[in-house]
Write an enzyme that holds these catalytic residues in place. Structure first.
Site, short mmCIF file in Angstrom:
data_model
loop_
_atom_site.label_atom_id
_atom_site.label_comp_id
_atom_site.label_asym_id
_atom_site.label_seq_id
_atom_site.Cartn_x
_atom_site.Cartn_y
_atom_site.Cartn_z
N CYS A 119 0.66 -1.13 0.07
CA CYS A 119 -0.02 -0.13 0.02
C CYS A 119 0.94 1.32 0.09
O CYS A 119 0.17 2.33 -0.11
CB CYS A 119 -0.91 -0.01 1.05
SG CYS A 119 -1.99 -1.47 1.22
N HIS A 252 -3.34 7.03 2.28
CA HIS A 252 -3.77 5.60 1.98
C HIS A 252 -5.29 5.51 2.16
O HIS A 252 -5.66 5.82 3.35
CB HIS A 252 -2.89 4.87 2.17
CG HIS A 252 -3.21 3.24 2.11
ND1 HIS A 252 -3.84 2.82 0.86
CD2 HIS A 252 -3.22 2.20 2.89
CE1 HIS A 252 -4.03 1.57 0.88
NE2 HIS A 252 -3.72 1.17 2.02
N ASN A 282 -9.96 -0.60 0.21
CA ASN A 282 -8.67 -0.39 0.26
C ASN A 282 -8.33 -0.85 -0.87
O ASN A 282 -8.22 -2.08 -1.38
CB ASN A 282 -8.06 -1.11 1.41
CG ASN A 282 -6.59 -1.01 1.33
OD1 ASN A 282 -5.96 -0.64 0.61
ND2 ASN A 282 -6.03 -1.29 2.72
N1 ACO Z 1 -18.10 -8.54 10.11
C1 ACO Z 1 -18.49 -8.57 11.33
N2 ACO Z 1 -17.53 -8.83 12.35
C2 ACO Z 1 -16.35 -9.07 12.36
C3 ACO Z 1 -15.65 -9.04 10.94
C4 ACO Z 1 -16.86 -8.60 9.65
N3 ACO Z 1 -16.00 -8.50 8.54
N4 ACO Z 1 -14.52 -8.81 10.78
C5 ACO Z 1 -14.19 -8.87 12.15
N5 ACO Z 1 -15.41 -9.17 13.01
C6 ACO Z 1 -15.48 -9.31 14.52
C7 ACO Z 1 -14.27 -9.94 14.96
O1 ACO Z 1 -14.38 -11.63 14.76
C8 ACO Z 1 -14.27 -9.55 16.48
O2 ACO Z 1 -15.24 -10.43 17.17
P1 ACO Z 1 -15.12 -10.73 18.91
O3 ACO Z 1 -14.96 -9.46 19.49
O4 ACO Z 1 -16.29 -11.74 19.11
O5 ACO Z 1 -13.78 -11.75 18.61
C9 ACO Z 1 -14.87 -8.28 16.53
O6 ACO Z 1 -15.58 -7.85 15.14
C10 ACO Z 1 -13.95 -7.16 16.57
O7 ACO Z 1 -12.88 -7.30 15.89
P2 ACO Z 1 -11.41 -6.57 15.84
O8 ACO Z 1 -10.55 -7.21 14.93
O9 ACO Z 1 -11.00 -6.26 17.14
O10 ACO Z 1 -12.12 -5.24 15.17
P3 ACO Z 1 -11.47 -3.74 14.80
O11 ACO Z 1 -12.20 -2.79 15.40
O12 ACO Z 1 -9.89 -3.94 15.17
O13 ACO Z 1 -11.38 -3.54 13.26
C11 ACO Z 1 -10.14 -3.75 11.26
C12 ACO Z 1 -10.85 -4.65 12.55
C13 ACO Z 1 -11.37 -3.00 10.48
C14 ACO Z 1 -9.41 -4.64 10.30
C15 ACO Z 1 -9.04 -2.89 11.87
O14 ACO Z 1 -8.29 -3.43 12.77
C16 ACO Z 1 -8.32 -2.22 11.02
O15 ACO Z 1 -8.80 -1.21 10.25
N6 ACO Z 1 -6.90 -2.36 10.86
C17 ACO Z 1 -6.24 -1.77 9.78
C18 ACO Z 1 -6.09 -2.44 8.80
C19 ACO Z 1 -5.68 -1.79 7.56
O16 ACO Z 1 -5.49 -0.68 7.38
N7 ACO Z 1 -4.94 -2.51 6.55
C20 ACO Z 1 -4.61 -2.22 5.52
C21 ACO Z 1 -3.00 -1.82 5.67
S1 ACO Z 1 -2.25 -1.54 4.11
C22 ACO Z 1 -1.97 -2.78 3.37
O17 ACO Z 1 -1.08 -2.88 2.89
C23 ACO Z 1 -2.79 -3.83 2.48
#
Ligand code: ACO
Length: 325
Positions: A119, A252, A282
């Site tokens: 990214c 990004h 993304n």
């Molecule tokens: N739908 C419903 N529930 C979900 C989903 C989904 N798609 N995905 C995860 N959950 C659940 C999890 O299982 C968890 O449930 P639990 O509490 O029962 O265990 C709950 O939601 C919370 O999960 P978290 O992982 O704690 O959620 P978080 O608030 O951290 O959000 C996310 C997850 C959106 C991925 C976040 O961590 C994030 O944005 N991280 C950065 C990702 C990013 O920017 N990536 C790109 C980098 S660039 C690249 O190089 C590709």
């Protein structure tokens, strides 16, 4: 006279198939995987993304975006003397996607190569193209970010497959005697390679490991906010600027919460942040040039304004570039 590199045209392309959160949730539900529009919007800001058809590779998206950028710059393929494509989803192991784009454009002879920094790829590619132009080894460069991330998504993993989309963005970067790219700051730290990776590889005609994206979302989130802030400050420092000199932040487009939290740290109000994540998801290396082109075409970003672009990605990689449009 000092030579700068300047963005003289932007372009972008999204594959026609738009998939809403609800459509994606319905598709996942058929495999017993639960998600919802509400969860995706609340945690990421994403409402829809575009997916390319299986016979549409990154080079195809890149070529559309490049043609549009050339048109905006008033240039043709014969003028191009450098092509850099930032991608983590190349058409094939080799040749480079940039070579394929070169062939599709008919810009034969000029150097063409890919940059792989996930990214952060576009920020890296712009930094390389700027250095080559300032060194006198190119005058008219096409710098492209293009991805078909839908190919490497695991649709059984709801924590990642709802986040990404496909697309391409491009800029024409030209030698200029007025300032354009003002400064950049890029980094990598391989110790974090496993928090965001696609572990599969090819060996003797067999795929070894799983060629699908894996991410520790929380680890990425925590690292991203601090590193983006640092890179943005470093790039502005090198340019002799402060946050108040920045007209637009083009981050990004990974997650609205990361984007707004970075803007807050940089003391930039939300209305000066270009946001396309709700419609694009993304798109990895394509996300910054896609957002830049959107903001230019909608009249948000205007000639003479200062734009700060920044990204983080697998590697772990990160960086920022500040440009005067
Ligand atoms: N739908 C419903 N529930 C979900 C989903 C989904 N798609 N995905 C995860 N959950 C659940 C999890 O299982 C968890 O449930 P639990 O509490 O029962 O265990 C709950 O939601 C919370 O999960 P978290 O992982 O704690 O959620 P978080 O608030 O951290 O959000 C996310 C997850 C959106 C991925 C976040 O961590 C994030 O944005 N991280 C950065 C990702 C990013 O920017 N990536 C790109 C980098 S660039 C690249 O190089 C590709």
């Amino acid at each position: 006279m000092q030579t700068y590199s300047k963005i003289t045209g932007t372009g972008s392309y999204l594959p026609p198939k738009r998939v809403t959160n609800q459509e994606l949730a319905d598709r996942l539900a058929r495999d017993g995987i639960e998600t919802s529009d509400a969860w995706i919007v609340e945690r990421t800001g994403i409402r829809a993304r575009h997916f390319a058809e299986v016979d549409t590779p990154s080079s195809e998206l890149a070529t559309h975006a490049a043609r549009q950028a050339l048109q905006a710059a008033g240039r043709s393929a014969e003028d191009v003397d450098l092509i850099i494509v930032a991608t983590s989803t190349p058409d094939m192991v080799f040749p480079s996607t940039a070579s394929i784009v070169q062939h599709k454009l008919g810009a034969y002879g000029c150097p063409a190569f890919d940059v792989q920094a996930v990214c952060s790829g576009f920020v890296y590619a712009l930094t390389v193209a700027d250095a080559m132009i300032r060194a006198g080894s190119a005058r008219t460069a096409l710098v492209i970010g293009a991805e078909v991330f839908s190919r490497i998504l695991n649709f059984k993993d709801r924590t990642t497959c709802v986040l990404f989309g496909d697309g391409a963005g491009a800029v024409v970067l030209e030698a200029s005697d007025t300032p354009g790219v003002l400064a950049s700051d890029i980094h990598a730290d391989g110790r974090y390679r496993e928090i965001l990776h696609v572990p599969g590889t090819v060996c003797g005609g067999e795929v070894l490991g799983e060629p699908l994206l894996r991410m520790d979302g929380q680890a990425v989130f925590k690292l991203a906010v601090g590193l983006l802030d640092k890179a943005a400050r470093a790039a502005l420092d090198k340019a002799g600027l402060t946050f108040s000199d920045v007209d637009w932040l083009v981050p990004h487009q990974a997650n609205i919460r990361i984007m707004m939290s970075t803007a807050r740290k940089l003391q930039l109000p939300p209305e000066r942040v270009v946001v396309t994540v709700h419609e694009h998801g993304n798109t990895s290396a394509a996300s910054i040039p896609l957002a830049l082109d959107h903001a230019v075409r909608t009249g948000q970003i205007r000639a003479g304004q200062r734009v700060l672009m920044e990204g983080v990605g697998g590697g772990f990689t990160w960086g920022a570039v500040v440009v005067q449009m």
